[in-house]
Design an enzyme around this catalytic site. Sequence first.
Site, PDB file in Angstrom:
ATOM      1  N   GLY A  15      -3.326 -47.442   8.904  1.00 38.73           N
ATOM      2  CA  GLY A  15      -3.764 -48.602   9.748  1.00 38.73           C
ATOM      3  C   GLY A  15      -4.241 -48.030  11.139  1.00 38.73           C
ATOM      4  O   GLY A  15      -3.549 -48.655  12.026  1.00 38.73           O
ATOM      5  N   SER A  17      -6.906 -47.557  12.759  1.00 37.77           N
ATOM      6  CA  SER A  17      -8.224 -47.986  13.349  1.00 37.77           C
ATOM      7  C   SER A  17      -8.443 -48.783  14.454  1.00 37.77           C
ATOM      8  O   SER A  17      -9.462 -48.623  15.349  1.00 37.77           O
ATOM      9  CB  SER A  17      -9.248 -48.660  12.308  1.00 37.77           C
ATOM     10  OG  SER A  17      -8.761 -49.759  11.902  1.00 37.77           O
ATOM     11  N   ARG A  18      -7.264 -49.404  14.812  1.00 36.38           N
ATOM     12  CA  ARG A  18      -7.426 -50.373  16.007  1.00 36.38           C
ATOM     13  C   ARG A  18      -5.857 -50.693  16.090  1.00 36.38           C
ATOM     14  O   ARG A  18      -4.893 -49.994  15.778  1.00 36.38           O
ATOM     15  CB  ARG A  18      -8.014 -51.794  15.748  1.00 36.38           C
ATOM     16  CG  ARG A  18      -7.376 -52.492  14.625  1.00 36.38           C
ATOM     17  CD  ARG A  18      -7.963 -53.961  14.399  1.00 36.38           C
ATOM     18  NE  ARG A  18      -7.278 -55.034  13.701  1.00 36.38           N
ATOM     19  CZ  ARG A  18      -7.297 -55.347  12.437  1.00 36.38           C
ATOM     20  NH1 ARG A  18      -8.049 -54.612  11.842  1.00 36.38           N
ATOM     21  NH2 ARG A  18      -6.278 -55.981  11.997  1.00 36.38           N
ATOM     22  N   TYR A 158       7.412 -61.573   7.060  1.00 36.22           N
ATOM     23  CA  TYR A 158       7.066 -60.362   8.015  1.00 36.22           C
ATOM     24  C   TYR A 158       8.648 -59.656   8.368  1.00 36.22           C
ATOM     25  O   TYR A 158       8.563 -58.882   8.517  1.00 36.22           O
ATOM     26  CB  TYR A 158       6.431 -61.068   9.087  1.00 36.22           C
ATOM     27  CG  TYR A 158       5.959 -59.985  10.223  1.00 36.22           C
ATOM     28  CD1 TYR A 158       5.079 -58.971   9.908  1.00 36.22           C
ATOM     29  CD2 TYR A 158       6.709 -60.071  11.450  1.00 36.22           C
ATOM     30  CE1 TYR A 158       4.592 -58.105  10.909  1.00 36.22           C
ATOM     31  CE2 TYR A 158       6.376 -58.722  12.362  1.00 36.22           C
ATOM     32  CZ  TYR A 158       5.330 -57.945  12.062  1.00 36.22           C
ATOM     33  OH  TYR A 158       5.052 -57.074  13.085  1.00 36.22           O
ATOM     34  N   LYS A 162      10.008 -56.230   7.625  1.00 32.79           N
ATOM     35  CA  LYS A 162      10.424 -55.372   8.769  1.00 32.79           C
ATOM     36  C   LYS A 162      11.862 -54.485   8.655  1.00 32.79           C
ATOM     37  O   LYS A 162      12.020 -53.671   9.194  1.00 32.79           O
ATOM     38  CB  LYS A 162       9.867 -55.923  10.032  1.00 32.79           C
ATOM     39  CG  LYS A 162       8.406 -56.014  10.258  1.00 32.79           C
ATOM     40  CD  LYS A 162       7.815 -54.547  10.221  1.00 32.79           C
ATOM     41  CE  LYS A 162       6.223 -54.838  10.647  1.00 32.79           C
ATOM     42  NZ  LYS A 162       5.370 -53.385  10.501  1.00 32.79           N
ATOM     43  N   ILE A 191       3.208 -56.759  21.818  1.00 30.10           N
ATOM     44  CA  ILE A 191       2.203 -55.861  22.333  1.00 30.10           C
ATOM     45  C   ILE A 191       0.656 -56.259  22.329  1.00 30.10           C
ATOM     46  O   ILE A 191       0.398 -57.043  21.165  1.00 30.10           O
ATOM     47  CB  ILE A 191       2.057 -54.527  21.407  1.00 30.10           C
ATOM     48  CG1 ILE A 191       3.626 -54.012  20.856  1.00 30.10           C
ATOM     49  CG2 ILE A 191       1.439 -53.170  21.800  1.00 30.10           C
ATOM     50  CD1 ILE A 191       4.533 -53.471  22.015  1.00 30.10           C
TER      51      ILE A 191
HETATM   52  P1  NAI Z   1      -3.573 -54.907  14.163  1.00 26.37           P
HETATM   53  O1  NAI Z   1      -3.785 -56.157  13.516  1.00 26.37           O
HETATM   54  O2  NAI Z   1      -4.248 -54.773  15.431  1.00 26.37           O
HETATM   55  O3  NAI Z   1      -3.956 -53.390  13.408  1.00 26.37           O
HETATM   56  C1  NAI Z   1      -3.413 -53.479  11.777  1.00 26.37           C
HETATM   57  C2  NAI Z   1      -3.982 -52.403  11.509  1.00 26.37           C
HETATM   58  O4  NAI Z   1      -3.198 -52.083  10.013  1.00 26.37           O
HETATM   59  C3  NAI Z   1      -5.218 -52.147  11.325  1.00 26.37           C
HETATM   60  O5  NAI Z   1      -5.773 -50.964  11.642  1.00 26.37           O
HETATM   61  C4  NAI Z   1      -5.740 -52.563   9.841  1.00 26.37           C
HETATM   62  O6  NAI Z   1      -6.882 -51.955   9.285  1.00 26.37           O
HETATM   63  C5  NAI Z   1      -4.569 -51.909   9.150  1.00 26.37           C
HETATM   64  N1  NAI Z   1      -4.108 -52.753   7.662  1.00 26.37           N
HETATM   65  C6  NAI Z   1      -3.933 -54.081   7.786  1.00 26.37           C
HETATM   66  N2  NAI Z   1      -3.476 -54.145   6.358  1.00 26.37           N
HETATM   67  C7  NAI Z   1      -3.918 -53.045   5.642  1.00 26.37           C
HETATM   68  C8  NAI Z   1      -3.825 -52.692   4.399  1.00 26.37           C
HETATM   69  N3  NAI Z   1      -3.649 -53.229   3.396  1.00 26.37           N
HETATM   70  N4  NAI Z   1      -4.091 -51.179   4.129  1.00 26.37           N
HETATM   71  C9  NAI Z   1      -4.418 -50.507   5.070  1.00 26.37           C
HETATM   72  N5  NAI Z   1      -4.471 -50.650   6.373  1.00 26.37           N
HETATM   73  C10 NAI Z   1      -4.000 -52.064   6.724  1.00 26.37           C
HETATM   74  O7  NAI Z   1      -2.043 -54.978  14.239  1.00 26.37           O
HETATM   75  P2  NAI Z   1      -1.127 -54.074  15.104  1.00 26.37           P
HETATM   76  O8  NAI Z   1      -0.645 -55.017  16.382  1.00 26.37           O
HETATM   77  O9  NAI Z   1      -1.718 -52.951  16.048  1.00 26.37           O
HETATM   78  O10 NAI Z   1       0.183 -53.595  14.535  1.00 26.37           O
HETATM   79  C11 NAI Z   1       0.516 -52.503  14.119  1.00 26.37           C
HETATM   80  C12 NAI Z   1       1.594 -52.090  13.707  1.00 26.37           C
HETATM   81  O11 NAI Z   1       2.736 -52.578  14.688  1.00 26.37           O
HETATM   82  C13 NAI Z   1       1.914 -53.259  12.235  1.00 26.37           C
HETATM   83  O12 NAI Z   1       2.885 -52.682  11.406  1.00 26.37           O
HETATM   84  C14 NAI Z   1       2.848 -54.515  12.929  1.00 26.37           C
HETATM   85  O13 NAI Z   1       3.665 -55.025  12.062  1.00 26.37           O
HETATM   86  C15 NAI Z   1       3.520 -53.837  14.140  1.00 26.37           C
HETATM   87  N6  NAI Z   1       3.976 -54.469  15.255  1.00 26.37           N
HETATM   88  C16 NAI Z   1       3.144 -55.129  16.027  1.00 26.37           C
HETATM   89  C17 NAI Z   1       3.511 -55.911  17.152  1.00 26.37           C
HETATM   90  C18 NAI Z   1       2.603 -56.527  18.179  1.00 26.37           C
HETATM   91  O14 NAI Z   1       2.876 -57.228  18.937  1.00 26.37           O
HETATM   92  N7  NAI Z   1       1.229 -56.336  18.188  1.00 26.37           N
HETATM   93  C19 NAI Z   1       5.006 -56.289  17.412  1.00 26.37           C
HETATM   94  C20 NAI Z   1       5.740 -55.521  16.477  1.00 26.37           C
HETATM   95  C21 NAI Z   1       5.219 -54.671  15.542  1.00 26.37           C
END
Ligand code: NAI
Length: 250
Positions: A15, A17-18, A158, A162, A191
């Site tokens: 994951g 890409s973003r 979720y 986690k 975040i």
């Molecule tokens: P985001 O939605 O911006 O990015 C998610 C990434 O995961 C993307 O690159 C997407 O392509 C990839 N992805 C989603 N489903 C996928 C799949 N089935 N196979 C391959 N790639 C997949 O999310 P964000 O915020 O960057 O989150 C990244 C990690 O951090 C996640 O595990 C999220 O649970 C965790 N997280 C985020 C928080 C936040 O406040 N943004 C807080 C706590 C944890």
Amino acid sequence: MINYHLTNKAALVTGGSRGIGREIVLSLARSGADVAFTYRSRIEEANALVAELQSLGRKAKAFQSNAADTAQSNEVVQSVIQEFGRIDILVNNAGITKDGLLMRMSEQDWDEVIQTNLKSVFNFSKAACRQMMSQQSGKIINIASVVGVVGNAGQANYVASKAGVIGFTKSLAKELASRNIQVNAVAPGFIETDMTEKLNEKQKEAILTIIPQKRIAKPEEVASVVCFLASEGANYITGQTVNVDGGMAM
Ligand code: NAI
């Protein structure tokens, strides 16, 4: 001299890409690592990131794949080993939310979140740790969440995924400790990414009241901790969950 650099290391980020994953990819590359990453959609973003990594002088590769799919995940790991010759760092970052109170949560929303957030960690860790065992070193870093520690209404799927990631981290750390492979988790709070963009102003205000530092963090504030855990500076840390949450859980 402790070495915090990652020169000649090969990393794989799911994951990537973003959001947080993208910052992790960039930070690992700026620290000297060659980096491969997976993504689900938005091929243009992935290609632009590969170009950016190459402009830093690093080897880079993007794989469009579903992290919840075991066969696809195995293929990605094998391709990375072929391209880079090794895997030193695995960051299990891919994750999604499908929020709702349990009474209204569909079986599909439960399954999708568990598969994407937890099964993906099993898939990639299992495939990569074979290679790390033969190299006799490695770092696995799992992106959990602070809600996996403290719970959250409306996110039973979720939070279960986690909390599962945190338990998995501890168990795998014990299994691999004697092989010189360290396994840790990072638990972000709130975040600024697409994931939290979905929240309305009222929800964001409510969140700020429970963060002692009174602000939402930037993805690079998570990436810097991941880079530290990926470095030799963290060689004696394993099985831990590092909260990056402005003091939310303590
Ligand atoms: P985001 O939605 O911006 O990015 C998610 C990434 O995961 C993307 O690159 C997407 O392509 C990839 N992805 C989603 N489903 C996928 C799949 N089935 N196979 C391959 N790639 C997949 O999310 P964000 O915020 O960057 O989150 C990244 C990690 O951090 C996640 O595990 C999220 O649970 C965790 N997280 C985020 C928080 C936040 O406040 N943004 C807080 C706590 C944890």
